[in-house]
Design a protein around this motif. Structure first.
Motif, mmCIF file in Angstrom:
data_model
loop_
_atom_site.group_PDB
_atom_site.id
_atom_site.type_symbol
_atom_site.label_atom_id
_atom_site.label_comp_id
_atom_site.label_asym_id
_atom_site.label_seq_id
_atom_site.Cartn_x
_atom_site.Cartn_y
_atom_site.Cartn_z
ATOM 1 N N ALA A 26 -29.441 69.444 -13.947
ATOM 2 C CA ALA A 26 -28.045 69.069 -13.698
ATOM 3 C C ALA A 26 -27.147 69.823 -14.676
ATOM 4 O O ALA A 26 -27.442 69.881 -15.870
ATOM 5 C CB ALA A 26 -27.872 67.571 -13.879
ATOM 6 N N THR A 27 -26.071 70.397 -14.166
ATOM 7 C CA THR A 27 -25.129 71.133 -15.013
ATOM 8 C C THR A 27 -23.722 70.585 -14.788
ATOM 9 O O THR A 27 -23.498 69.800 -13.863
ATOM 10 C CB THR A 27 -25.112 72.627 -14.648
ATOM 11 N N PHE A 28 -22.790 71.035 -15.605
ATOM 12 C CA PHE A 28 -21.417 70.578 -15.413
ATOM 13 C C PHE A 28 -20.877 71.032 -14.053
ATOM 14 O O PHE A 28 -20.074 70.341 -13.440
ATOM 15 C CB PHE A 28 -20.518 71.056 -16.567
ATOM 16 N N PRO B 155 -23.068 65.633 -16.124
ATOM 17 C CA PRO B 155 -24.501 65.840 -15.849
ATOM 18 C C PRO B 155 -25.437 64.915 -16.615
ATOM 19 O O PRO B 155 -26.624 64.832 -16.302
ATOM 20 C CB PRO B 155 -24.732 67.310 -16.246
ATOM 21 N N ARG B 156 -24.931 64.195 -17.598
ATOM 22 C CA ARG B 156 -25.769 63.252 -18.345
ATOM 23 C C ARG B 156 -26.375 62.185 -17.438
ATOM 24 O O ARG B 156 -27.410 61.611 -17.759
ATOM 25 C CB ARG B 156 -24.948 62.584 -19.459
ATOM 26 N N LEU B 157 -25.723 61.914 -16.307
ATOM 27 C CA LEU B 157 -26.237 60.896 -15.384
ATOM 28 C C LEU B 157 -27.634 61.258 -14.875
ATOM 29 O O LEU B 157 -28.481 60.392 -14.721
ATOM 30 C CB LEU B 157 -25.258 60.724 -14.208
ATOM 31 N N TRP B 158 -27.857 62.545 -14.604
ATOM 32 C CA TRP B 158 -29.133 63.015 -14.051
ATOM 33 C C TRP B 158 -29.983 63.757 -15.073
ATOM 34 O O TRP B 158 -31.165 64.003 -14.820
ATOM 35 C CB TRP B 158 -28.892 63.971 -12.879
ATOM 36 N N GLY B 159 -29.391 64.155 -16.205
ATOM 37 C CA GLY B 159 -30.087 65.122 -17.048
ATOM 38 C C GLY B 159 -30.464 64.704 -18.451
ATOM 39 O O GLY B 159 -31.210 65.422 -19.130
ATOM 40 N N THR B 160 -29.959 63.565 -18.914
ATOM 41 C CA THR B 160 -30.072 63.232 -20.337
ATOM 42 C C THR B 160 -31.495 63.317 -20.892
ATOM 43 O O THR B 160 -31.743 63.985 -21.905
ATOM 44 C CB THR B 160 -29.516 61.814 -20.578
ATOM 45 N N PHE B 161 -32.438 62.625 -20.283
ATOM 46 C CA PHE B 161 -33.773 62.487 -20.888
ATOM 47 C C PHE B 161 -34.566 63.795 -20.849
ATOM 48 O O PHE B 161 -35.094 64.227 -21.877
ATOM 49 C CB PHE B 161 -34.505 61.273 -20.288
ATOM 50 N N PRO B 162 -34.634 64.464 -19.688
ATOM 51 C CA PRO B 162 -35.326 65.766 -19.683
ATOM 52 C C PRO B 162 -34.639 66.813 -20.557
ATOM 53 O O PRO B 162 -35.300 67.718 -21.067
ATOM 54 C CB PRO B 162 -35.301 66.176 -18.204
ATOM 55 N N ARG B 163 -33.345 66.680 -20.766
ATOM 56 C CA ARG B 163 -32.652 67.630 -21.658
ATOM 57 C C ARG B 163 -33.088 67.429 -23.111
ATOM 58 O O ARG B 163 -33.292 68.401 -23.839
ATOM 59 C CB ARG B 163 -31.138 67.449 -21.525
ATOM 60 N N VAL B 164 -33.258 66.192 -23.515
ATOM 61 C CA VAL B 164 -33.750 65.950 -24.873
ATOM 62 C C VAL B 164 -35.187 66.457 -25.008
ATOM 63 O O VAL B 164 -35.541 67.117 -25.987
ATOM 64 C CB VAL B 164 -33.646 64.451 -25.242
#
Ligand code: ZN
Ligand code: CU
Length: 487
Positions: free
Chosen positions: A442-444, A377-386
């Motif tokens: 995005a989740t696993f 999910p880091r492909l779609w989620g990294t920046f908003p997750r931080v």
């Protein structure tokens, strides 16, 4: 880039809370853009434009720089770049982990080069040819390219299981030197991988010396992120020190249950090395990594999910342990049957991820794998997750710090002179988001979902993402040396 013509239409983003990328506290302002540049910053309500974007209650930040990507091919193949633009990313640094699409022509490629795309994608004998293809595709994001040591090895060596001969080193140096002349950003290694592990420090130093006079950056996926991580850090410092280059430690982690908690050790070593040499690091905000699936990477203890498989595409998204049980075999044997394949490895501790993310010099890099059938999910989620999870919800650091890790720090580390900071004259790479709702979705289990709360994304002045959808307009380009310097 030249100054905008006086007649260029002017857009004003009005009344946003501006987080300028330097780490400074937010302040309300109007920001005007024209001709792909930020042309004015004024008191809220003071600026006029042909188009006005009302942004009260929203954050306006510099577009995010994804410092660690494998987007080499996808920027040409699927230039909409929805996974990245939907997060507010406006520049991607490709060619990490020792693998770059150029300069290399091939019909079949070994792992991990196959993470970038099929063998048939490797059609660029030079960075000049690659840059031309990127500009022709006009992706949604800007693109910088590191040159992969593994790609150079594959281009010039007939046997990758040994160290390069003096003649082969010379051939790689020549390719790298041309690549730097043609606008590459630097060199990357993936000494962890089979195609490169036989290389010794002298081979890497010989290459890193080539990028030094260009001010090139050396980024490394180190030889070992597990039990021998301190040795690998030492090798990294020595390599960069001998070559006289700035080094970026890629996706820093302490992998494997034996090493959980050791980030206090590694960050102390990094902090002390920083007093002697120029170095940086990046990290993604998850406890799982992802790369190729290989039997030698399967330890039968940590959870592994299959992200793609050429012989068994139906297994993407399933856990290796389940597949092995279904087949009545061991996990290593199952990995052997599945390959070529990719895996998601749950090999980190939450404590380490938080500590590394919080370290002041740590940049954010997704390490997303855009070709995977069931990607991490880091492909779609990294920046908003931080922004949403770690900064707002968990309070790990301020939103200003989070943005700084995605903008100002990367721009300084990679020499992107007119990006990563909101100021008059800078390139108009901008993102507007809602600080109360921004979050990864995005989740696993369901990894391909655009973030919530990222409202507007502008790349070189081009409105590219709005109200949760791509506008269809794309404004990115290959950033060569002149563009990186803002000339
Ligand atoms: Zn890597
Ligand atoms: Cu990577």
């Amino acid at each position: 880039m030249s100054d905008p013509a006086p007649s260029s239409p002017r857009t004003v983003i009005r009344g946003a809370s501006v987080i300028d990328g330097t780490g400074a506290p937010r302040r309300s302002a109007d920001v005007a853009i024209a001709g792909g540049r930020i042309v004015a910053i004024g008191e809220p309500g003071s600026l006029e434009g042909d188009t006005v974007i009302e942004a009260a209650g929203r954050i306006l930040a510099p577009g995010f720089i994804d410092v660690h990507t494998h987007d080499d091919y996808v920027v040409i193949e699927k230039p909409q770049m929805t996974p990245k633009i939907s997060q507010g990313v406006t520049t991607v640094i490709a060619g990490n982990c020792g693998i770059s699409l150029a300069p290399l022509t091939a019909s079949e490629v070994p792992a991990p080069l196959n993470l970038l795309g099929p063998g048939s994608a490797f059609t660029f004998p030079s960075v000049a040819a690659y840059a031309q293809a990127v500009d022709a595709a006009c992706p949604s994001t800007n693109v910088c390219l590191l040159i992969g040591h593994g790609s150079l090895r594959f281009a010039v060596m007939d046997d990758l299981d040994r160290k390069a001969s003096p003649a082969e080193i010379e051939a790689m140096q020549a390719l790298l030197s041309d690549a730097m002349d043609e606008g590459a950003l630097g060199l990357s290694t993936g000494l962890y991988y089979k195609i490169a592990e036989a290389a010794d420090i002298d081979e890497v130093v010989a290459l890193a010396r080539i990028i030094a006079p260009h001010g090139g950056i050396y980024a490394t996926h180190m030889r070992n992120e597990h039990d021998l991580i301190l040795d690998s850090l030492e090798e990294t410092f020595q390599t960069a020190g001998r070559a006289g280059v700035k080094v970026i430690i890629s996706h820093h982690k302490c992998a494997g249950p034996n090493n959980w908690g050791r980030s206090s050790e590694t960050l102390a070593v990094i902090e002390s090395a920083r007093t002697r040499q120029d170095l940086g690091l990046d990290c993604y905000p998850y406890i799982a990594g992802s790369t190729v699936l290989e039997p030698f990477l399967v330890d039968e203890t940590i959870r592994i999910t299959v992200s793609w498989s050429t012989p068994h595409p139906e297994m993407a998204g399933r856990d290796l342990a389940d597949i092995a049980a279904q087949w009545g075999i061991g996990q290593r044997e199952a990995a052997e049957r599945l390959k070529p394949a990719g895996g998601i490895y749950y090999n980190m501790s939450e404590e380490d991820v938080r500590r590394i993310l919080s370290y002041p010099q740590t940049m954010i890099g997704s390490d997303g794998l855009p070709q995977d059938a069931h990607p991490h999910p880091r492909l779609w989620g990294t920046f908003p997750r931080v922004l949403g999870h770690y900064s707002r919800d968990e309070g790990l650091f301020s939103l200003e710090t989070a943005v700084h890790k995605m903008t100002g720090i990367p721009a300084a580390n990679f020499g992107l002179a007119d990006r990563g900071i909101i100021r008059e004259g800078a390139a108009a790479d901008l993102v507007i988001f809602d600080p109360d709702t921004v979050i990864d979705t995005a989740t696993f289990d369901a990894p391909m979902q655009p973030a919530a709360g990222i409202e507007t994304v502008i790349v070189n002045g081009v409105l590219s993402w709005q109200d949760g959808t791509h506008t269809g307009e794309r404004g990115g380009m290959f950033l060569n040396m002149a563009e990186r310097r803002g000339q």
